[in-house]
Design a protein around this motif. Structure first.
Motif, PDB file in Angstrom:
ATOM      1  N   MET A   1     -32.177  12.443 -28.343  1.00 23.75           N
ATOM      2  CA  MET A   1     -31.949  13.841 -28.639  1.00 23.75           C
ATOM      3  C   MET A   1     -31.232  14.475 -27.455  1.00 23.75           C
ATOM      4  O   MET A   1     -31.678  14.341 -26.328  1.00 23.75           O
ATOM      5  N   ASN A   2     -30.127  15.122 -27.689  1.00 28.41           N
ATOM      6  CA  ASN A   2     -29.342  15.743 -26.624  1.00 28.41           C
ATOM      7  C   ASN A   2     -29.554  17.257 -26.649  1.00 28.41           C
ATOM      8  O   ASN A   2     -28.729  17.995 -27.137  1.00 28.41           O
ATOM      9  N   GLU A   3     -30.688  17.685 -26.136  1.00 29.43           N
ATOM     10  CA  GLU A   3     -31.027  19.103 -26.135  1.00 29.43           C
ATOM     11  C   GLU A   3     -30.658  19.712 -24.794  1.00 29.43           C
ATOM     12  O   GLU A   3     -30.716  19.054 -23.759  1.00 29.43           O
ATOM     13  N   ASN A   4     -30.285  20.998 -24.826  1.00 29.97           N
ATOM     14  CA  ASN A   4     -29.998  21.679 -23.578  1.00 29.97           C
ATOM     15  C   ASN A   4     -30.943  22.861 -23.409  1.00 29.97           C
ATOM     16  O   ASN A   4     -31.788  23.121 -24.265  1.00 29.97           O
ATOM     17  N   VAL A   5     -30.795  23.575 -22.318  1.00 31.60           N
ATOM     18  CA  VAL A   5     -31.694  24.677 -21.996  1.00 31.60           C
ATOM     19  C   VAL A   5     -31.637  25.759 -23.070  1.00 31.60           C
ATOM     20  O   VAL A   5     -32.669  26.324 -23.444  1.00 31.60           O
ATOM     21  N   ILE A   6     -30.462  26.035 -23.596  1.00 31.75           N
ATOM     22  CA  ILE A   6     -30.346  27.060 -24.641  1.00 31.75           C
ATOM     23  C   ILE A   6     -31.196  26.673 -25.848  1.00 31.75           C
ATOM     24  O   ILE A   6     -31.875  27.516 -26.440  1.00 31.75           O
ATOM     25  N   ASP A   7     -31.200  25.399 -26.210  1.00 31.31           N
ATOM     26  CA  ASP A   7     -32.021  24.948 -27.336  1.00 31.31           C
ATOM     27  C   ASP A   7     -33.511  25.168 -27.056  1.00 31.31           C
ATOM     28  O   ASP A   7     -34.264  25.573 -27.941  1.00 31.31           O
ATOM     29  N   VAL A   8     -33.936  24.904 -25.833  1.00 30.08           N
ATOM     30  CA  VAL A   8     -35.339  25.130 -25.455  1.00 30.08           C
ATOM     31  C   VAL A   8     -35.653  26.624 -25.534  1.00 30.08           C
ATOM     32  O   VAL A   8     -36.686  27.028 -26.092  1.00 30.08           O
ATOM     33  N   LEU A   9     -34.756  27.458 -25.023  1.00 26.35           N
ATOM     34  CA  LEU A   9     -34.969  28.907 -25.054  1.00 26.35           C
ATOM     35  C   LEU A   9     -35.030  29.431 -26.491  1.00 26.35           C
ATOM     36  O   LEU A   9     -35.861  30.288 -26.812  1.00 26.35           O
ATOM     37  N   ILE A  10     -34.169  28.921 -27.347  1.00 28.08           N
ATOM     38  CA  ILE A  10     -34.179  29.322 -28.760  1.00 28.08           C
ATOM     39  C   ILE A  10     -35.512  28.928 -29.397  1.00 28.08           C
ATOM     40  O   ILE A  10     -36.123  29.721 -30.120  1.00 28.08           O
ATOM     41  N   TYR A  11     -35.980  27.730 -29.115  1.00 24.14           N
ATOM     42  CA  TYR A  11     -37.260  27.266 -29.657  1.00 24.14           C
ATOM     43  C   TYR A  11     -38.393  28.190 -29.197  1.00 24.14           C
ATOM     44  O   TYR A  11     -39.238  28.599 -30.004  1.00 24.14           O
ATOM     45  N   ILE A  12     -38.411  28.514 -27.924  1.00 16.62           N
ATOM     46  CA  ILE A  12     -39.458  29.403 -27.396  1.00 16.62           C
ATOM     47  C   ILE A  12     -39.381  30.761 -28.075  1.00 16.62           C
ATOM     48  O   ILE A  12     -40.397  31.320 -28.499  1.00 16.62           O
ATOM     49  N   GLY A  38     -39.718  17.299 -28.728  1.00 16.82           N
ATOM     50  CA  GLY A  38     -38.577  16.445 -28.428  1.00 16.82           C
ATOM     51  C   GLY A  38     -37.684  16.907 -27.297  1.00 16.82           C
ATOM     52  O   GLY A  38     -36.618  16.331 -27.065  1.00 16.82           O
ATOM     53  N   PHE A  39     -38.094  17.937 -26.578  1.00 12.77           N
ATOM     54  CA  PHE A  39     -37.271  18.423 -25.470  1.00 12.77           C
ATOM     55  C   PHE A  39     -37.572  17.639 -24.199  1.00 12.77           C
ATOM     56  O   PHE A  39     -38.738  17.399 -23.877  1.00 12.77           O
ATOM     57  N   PRO A  40     -36.529  17.249 -23.450  1.00 10.27           N
ATOM     58  CA  PRO A  40     -36.734  16.539 -22.183  1.00 10.27           C
ATOM     59  C   PRO A  40     -37.404  17.449 -21.143  1.00 10.27           C
ATOM     60  O   PRO A  40     -37.141  18.645 -21.091  1.00 10.27           O
ATOM     61  N   SER A  41     -38.255  16.859 -20.319  1.00 11.18           N
ATOM     62  CA  SER A  41     -39.021  17.659 -19.354  1.00 11.18           C
ATOM     63  C   SER A  41     -38.123  18.402 -18.364  1.00 11.18           C
ATOM     64  O   SER A  41     -38.451  19.526 -17.971  1.00 11.18           O
ATOM     65  N   ASN A  42     -36.984  17.811 -17.978  1.00 17.03           N
ATOM     66  CA  ASN A  42     -36.118  18.519 -17.026  1.00 17.03           C
ATOM     67  C   ASN A  42     -35.506  19.769 -17.673  1.00 17.03           C
ATOM     68  O   ASN A  42     -35.346  20.790 -17.018  1.00 17.03           O
TER      69      ASN A  42
END
Length: 158
Positions: A1-12, A38-42
């Motif tokens: 899964m190639n997730e970025n910070v924006i994807d994590v922020l959208i999920y939150i 599925g988001f990477p810890s970094n």
């Protein structure tokens, strides 16, 4: 899964900030949930840092608002990373009164803080939403941006 910070922020946002469920007070529980999603810890840590910096910068910039008579000139790096449509959206929202100069600067600063090479108008809409979500007096602008994201994804203000 190639997730970025924006994807994590959208999920939150979609799971906690924009809904009825509250953000867990325990960051470890939230981090575990994000990892299970599925988001990477970094990327999770970068999103937490981004939100912490947003909160700090909102306080700082509200105490030192942008000059109302200034004209915004985008730096070369900002022009490279914010496409013409994203910059046009910011200008349009500012001219319509949805963003004030301080909010605009906060959006640009938060975009530039992300490790992305390029931002389009959809990315900027999410950053605007995250900037406006807790700003007093910006409820109407927040609702309009949220409507743009969810109900009219291709509609622009003119």
């Amino acid at each position: 899964m190639n997730e970025n910070v924006i994807d994590v922020l959208i999920y939150i946002y979609e799971n906690y900030m924009g809904g009825e469920e509250e953000l867990p007070h325990d960051q470890i529980l939230l981090e575990e949930e994000l990892s299970e999603a599925g988001f990477p810890s970094n990327e999770i840590q970068k999103a937490f840092d981004w939100l912490d910096d947003l909160a700090r910068n909102q306080v700082s910039m509200s105490q030192n608002p942008a000059n109302n008579t200034s004209t915004r000139i985008f730096t070369d790096l900002e022009q490279q990373r914010l496409d013409i449509e994203a910059r046009g959206l910011l200008l349009s929202l500012e001219q319509s009164g949805m963003l004030d100069k301080t909010s605009r600067e906060l959006v640009i600063e938060r975009a530039m803080a992300l490790d992305e090479d390029h931002f389009n108008s959809d990315d900027i809409k999410w950053i605007i939403l995250l900037v406006l979500v807790n700003q007093p007096g910006k409820e109407s602008a927040f609702a309009q941006i949220e409507d743009m994201i969810y109900n009219n994804p291709t509609e622009h203000l003119h």
